[in-house]
Design a protein around this motif. Structure first.
Motif, PDB file in Angstrom:
ATOM      1  N   LEU A   1       7.811   3.462   6.541  1.00 46.41           N
ATOM      2  CA  LEU A   1       6.488   3.382   5.924  1.00 46.41           C
ATOM      3  C   LEU A   1       6.132   4.682   5.200  1.00 46.41           C
ATOM      4  CD1 LEU A   1       4.441   1.439   8.617  1.00 46.41           C
ATOM      5  CD2 LEU A   1       5.077   0.657   6.333  1.00 46.41           C
ATOM      6  N   ASN A   2       6.595   5.798   5.729  1.00 49.60           N
ATOM      7  CA  ASN A   2       6.379   7.072   5.040  1.00 49.60           C
ATOM      8  C   ASN A   2       6.999   7.042   3.652  1.00 49.60           C
ATOM      9  OD1 ASN A   2       7.293   9.828   4.148  1.00 49.60           O
ATOM     10  ND2 ASN A   2       6.077  10.455   5.899  1.00 49.60           N
ATOM     11  N   ARG A   3       8.257   6.628   3.572  1.00 47.40           N
ATOM     12  CA  ARG A   3       8.947   6.568   2.276  1.00 47.40           C
ATOM     13  C   ARG A   3       8.267   5.562   1.353  1.00 47.40           C
ATOM     14  NH1 ARG A   3      13.501   6.664   5.670  1.00 47.40           N
ATOM     15  NH2 ARG A   3      13.715   4.401   5.449  1.00 47.40           N
ATOM     16  N   PHE A   4       7.857   4.426   1.901  1.00 43.16           N
ATOM     17  CA  PHE A   4       7.225   3.385   1.080  1.00 43.16           C
ATOM     18  C   PHE A   4       5.909   3.874   0.492  1.00 43.16           C
ATOM     19  CE2 PHE A   4       4.449  -0.539   1.099  1.00 43.16           C
ATOM     20  CZ  PHE A   4       4.906  -1.007  -0.119  1.00 43.16           C
ATOM     21  N   TYR A   5       5.055   4.469   1.321  1.00 45.70           N
ATOM     22  CA  TYR A   5       3.759   4.914   0.830  1.00 45.70           C
ATOM     23  C   TYR A   5       3.895   6.052  -0.174  1.00 45.70           C
ATOM     24  CZ  TYR A   5       0.748   1.924   3.666  1.00 45.70           C
ATOM     25  OH  TYR A   5       0.081   0.847   4.169  1.00 45.70           O
ATOM     26  N   VAL A   6       4.835   6.934   0.048  1.00 38.21           N
ATOM     27  CA  VAL A   6       5.068   8.002  -0.934  1.00 38.21           C
ATOM     28  C   VAL A   6       5.569   7.413  -2.250  1.00 38.21           C
ATOM     29  CG1 VAL A   6       6.506  10.016  -1.479  1.00 38.21           C
ATOM     30  CG2 VAL A   6       5.434   9.820   0.767  1.00 38.21           C
ATOM     31  N   SER A   7       6.383   6.353  -2.167  1.00 38.97           N
ATOM     32  CA  SER A   7       6.913   5.730  -3.385  1.00 38.97           C
ATOM     33  C   SER A   7       5.820   5.084  -4.223  1.00 38.97           C
ATOM     34  CB  SER A   7       7.976   4.679  -3.022  1.00 38.97           C
ATOM     35  OG  SER A   7       7.378   3.486  -2.512  1.00 38.97           O
ATOM     36  N   LEU A   8       4.706   4.705  -3.592  1.00 43.74           N
ATOM     37  CA  LEU A   8       3.609   4.065  -4.312  1.00 43.74           C
ATOM     38  C   LEU A   8       2.733   5.061  -5.074  1.00 43.74           C
ATOM     39  CD1 LEU A   8       2.336   1.459  -1.675  1.00 43.74           C
ATOM     40  CD2 LEU A   8       3.919   1.079  -3.562  1.00 43.74           C
ATOM     41  N   LEU A   9       2.847   6.331  -4.758  1.00 43.75           N
ATOM     42  CA  LEU A   9       1.947   7.325  -5.330  1.00 43.75           C
ATOM     43  C   LEU A   9       2.019   7.379  -6.850  1.00 43.75           C
ATOM     44  CD1 LEU A   9       2.342  10.313  -2.840  1.00 43.75           C
ATOM     45  CD2 LEU A   9       0.422   8.753  -3.049  1.00 43.75           C
TER      46      LEU A   9
ATOM     47  N   ILE B   1     -11.009   3.040  -7.192  1.00 42.93           N
ATOM     48  CA  ILE B   1     -10.275   2.275  -6.179  1.00 42.93           C
ATOM     49  C   ILE B   1      -8.804   2.677  -6.172  1.00 42.93           C
ATOM     50  CG2 ILE B   1      -9.489  -0.038  -5.523  1.00 42.93           C
ATOM     51  CD1 ILE B   1     -12.217  -1.064  -6.650  1.00 42.93           C
ATOM     52  N   GLU B   2      -8.201   2.798  -7.356  1.00 45.04           N
ATOM     53  CA  GLU B   2      -6.793   3.187  -7.445  1.00 45.04           C
ATOM     54  C   GLU B   2      -6.589   4.625  -6.976  1.00 45.04           C
ATOM     55  OE1 GLU B   2      -4.258   1.300  -8.167  1.00 45.04           O
ATOM     56  OE2 GLU B   2      -5.296  -0.508  -8.848  1.00 45.04           O
ATOM     57  N   ALA B   3      -7.503   5.510  -7.357  1.00 41.84           N
ATOM     58  CA  ALA B   3      -7.392   6.909  -6.942  1.00 41.84           C
ATOM     59  C   ALA B   3      -7.511   7.041  -5.428  1.00 41.84           C
ATOM     60  CB  ALA B   3      -8.462   7.752  -7.636  1.00 41.84           C
ATOM     61  N   ARG B   4      -8.442   6.300  -4.826  1.00 43.10           N
ATOM     62  CA  ARG B   4      -8.594   6.358  -3.370  1.00 43.10           C
ATOM     63  C   ARG B   4      -7.355   5.808  -2.679  1.00 43.10           C
ATOM     64  NH1 ARG B   4     -10.991   9.702  -0.547  1.00 43.10           N
ATOM     65  NH2 ARG B   4     -12.851   9.446  -1.847  1.00 43.10           N
ATOM     66  N   SER B   5      -6.774   4.744  -3.216  1.00 41.65           N
ATOM     67  CA  SER B   5      -5.541   4.209  -2.638  1.00 41.65           C
ATOM     68  C   SER B   5      -4.467   5.281  -2.618  1.00 41.65           C
ATOM     69  CB  SER B   5      -5.059   3.000  -3.442  1.00 41.65           C
ATOM     70  OG  SER B   5      -5.979   1.937  -3.381  1.00 41.65           O
ATOM     71  N   CYS B   6      -4.320   5.968  -3.733  1.00 43.51           N
ATOM     72  CA  CYS B   6      -3.305   7.005  -3.852  1.00 43.51           C
ATOM     73  C   CYS B   6      -3.558   8.124  -2.842  1.00 43.51           C
ATOM     74  CB  CYS B   6      -3.321   7.556  -5.279  1.00 43.51           C
ATOM     75  SG  CYS B   6      -1.891   8.576  -5.701  1.00 43.51           S
ATOM     76  N   GLU B   7      -4.800   8.558  -2.733  1.00 40.21           N
ATOM     77  CA  GLU B   7      -5.144   9.631  -1.800  1.00 40.21           C
ATOM     78  C   GLU B   7      -4.857   9.218  -0.366  1.00 40.21           C
ATOM     79  OE1 GLU B   7      -8.173  11.773   0.844  1.00 40.21           O
ATOM     80  OE2 GLU B   7      -8.065   9.641   0.319  1.00 40.21           O
ATOM     81  N   ARG B   8      -5.132   7.965  -0.036  1.00 44.66           N
ATOM     82  CA  ARG B   8      -4.909   7.517   1.344  1.00 44.66           C
ATOM     83  C   ARG B   8      -3.420   7.320   1.639  1.00 44.66           C
ATOM     84  NH1 ARG B   8     -10.241   4.306   3.682  1.00 44.66           N
ATOM     85  NH2 ARG B   8     -11.325   6.305   3.905  1.00 44.66           N
ATOM     86  N   PHE B   9      -2.646   6.872   0.665  1.00 44.31           N
ATOM     87  CA  PHE B   9      -1.198   6.811   0.868  1.00 44.31           C
ATOM     88  C   PHE B   9      -0.673   8.191   1.260  1.00 44.31           C
ATOM     89  CE2 PHE B   9      -0.992   3.168  -2.421  1.00 44.31           C
ATOM     90  CZ  PHE B   9      -1.123   2.216  -1.436  1.00 44.31           C
ATOM     91  N   ALA B  10      -1.103   9.210   0.515  1.00 44.02           N
ATOM     92  CA  ALA B  10      -0.622  10.569   0.758  1.00 44.02           C
ATOM     93  C   ALA B  10      -1.117  11.105   2.099  1.00 44.02           C
ATOM     94  CB  ALA B  10      -1.072  11.489  -0.377  1.00 44.02           C
TER      95      ALA B  10
END
Length: 266
Positions: free
Chosen positions: A192-200, A173-182
């Protein structure tokens, strides 16, 4: 891609990448409220998972009750539609030292990793909520996707197998979240681009922590179970889905038709 070093091991771990059909629906401005709402709920669910693991397997009752109290305002907001309490916008101040139960060989490691995960997920929850409020996106209850439920249904029912399987599910679940953020970040606006990249970075570590704990507790090879859940997870991600959520499969074109009239690719 500046975050490729974080993403490469995740792509090797996952059995498939997110299909273009999901990205095509997720990037549409009209679907942003639903995307952010489900993301918000997913952050709480991740924190709840960490809390459940601590309370079920390693924590003393007093520490477990303190964790329950920490999550209560977030749960009240999501499940009971209560007004937003001020503490949702503050970094979690949970400082209580949780003492593992006697005789637990993995207890302290699980506590340390899950407490950090809980704090980070609640902080991400507050960040998503702030973004929603700034954009005047009201929170509305939504149904859960089939994704996590379908994996948990395959978890074995005797310990330590139950714990091992739940940790492996958490890793996916965590790995998929990371892949989808990217995957999604390049199609979003600058904020939102900066935010999602910051979550990686934190999401990448979460998947590794789950997997490390599963290997430690098993005390042996877990590759068969990892492969089993990896194949199941990929099937859920690649197959058509009747709804759009952050971890859903490819949304049905009949429910989310392309603005150009073209059918989304599966």
């Amino acid at each position: 891609m500046k975050y490729q070093s974080l993403l490469s091991p995740i792509l090797n771990f996952l059995h498939c990448e997110t299909p273009d059909g999901w990205i095509e629906v997720a990037r549409r401005p009209e679907n942003l409220p639903l995307l952010l709402t489900d993301h918000l709920v997913c952050e709480l669910k991740a924190a709840q998972t960490g809390m459940w693991l601590i309370r079920r397997y390693v924590a003393d009752k007093e520490s477990g009750d303190a964790l329950l109290a920490l999550l209560r305002p977030y749960e009240a907001f999501v499940h009971e539609a209560q007004e937003v309490p001020e503490e949702l916008f503050r970094q979690s101040a949970f400082t209580r030292k949780i003492l593992p139960k006697n005789g637990s060989a993995y207890g302290q490691d699980l506590v340390d990793k899950m407490v950090l995960l809980i704090k980070e997920e609640l902080h991400h929850f507050s960040q998503v909520l702030e973004i929603m409020q700034a954009r005047q996106i009201p929170y509305r209850k939504i149904t859960a996707s089939r994704y996590a439920k379908s994996m948990i249904r395959e978890v074995r029912t005797h310990d330590p197998a139950t714990l091992i399987d739940k940790l492996i599910c958490g890793a996916y679940i965590e790995a998929r979240s990371c892949e989808r953020f990217a995957k999604l970040a390049p199609f979003l606006d600058d904020e939102l681009n900066r935010f999602y990249v910051s979550l990686l970075r934190s999401e990448a570590r979460h998947y590794q922590d789950y997997l490390t704990l599963a290997e430690q507790i098993a005390g042996g090879d877990i590759s068969e179970r990892v492969a089993f859940f990896g194949q199941l997870e990929a099937e859920l991600i690649r197959s058509p889905d009747t709804e759009f959520r952050f971890h859903s499969g490819v949304p049905s074109p009949s429910l989310y038709p392309s603005p150009t009239g073209e059918r989304s690719s599966l």
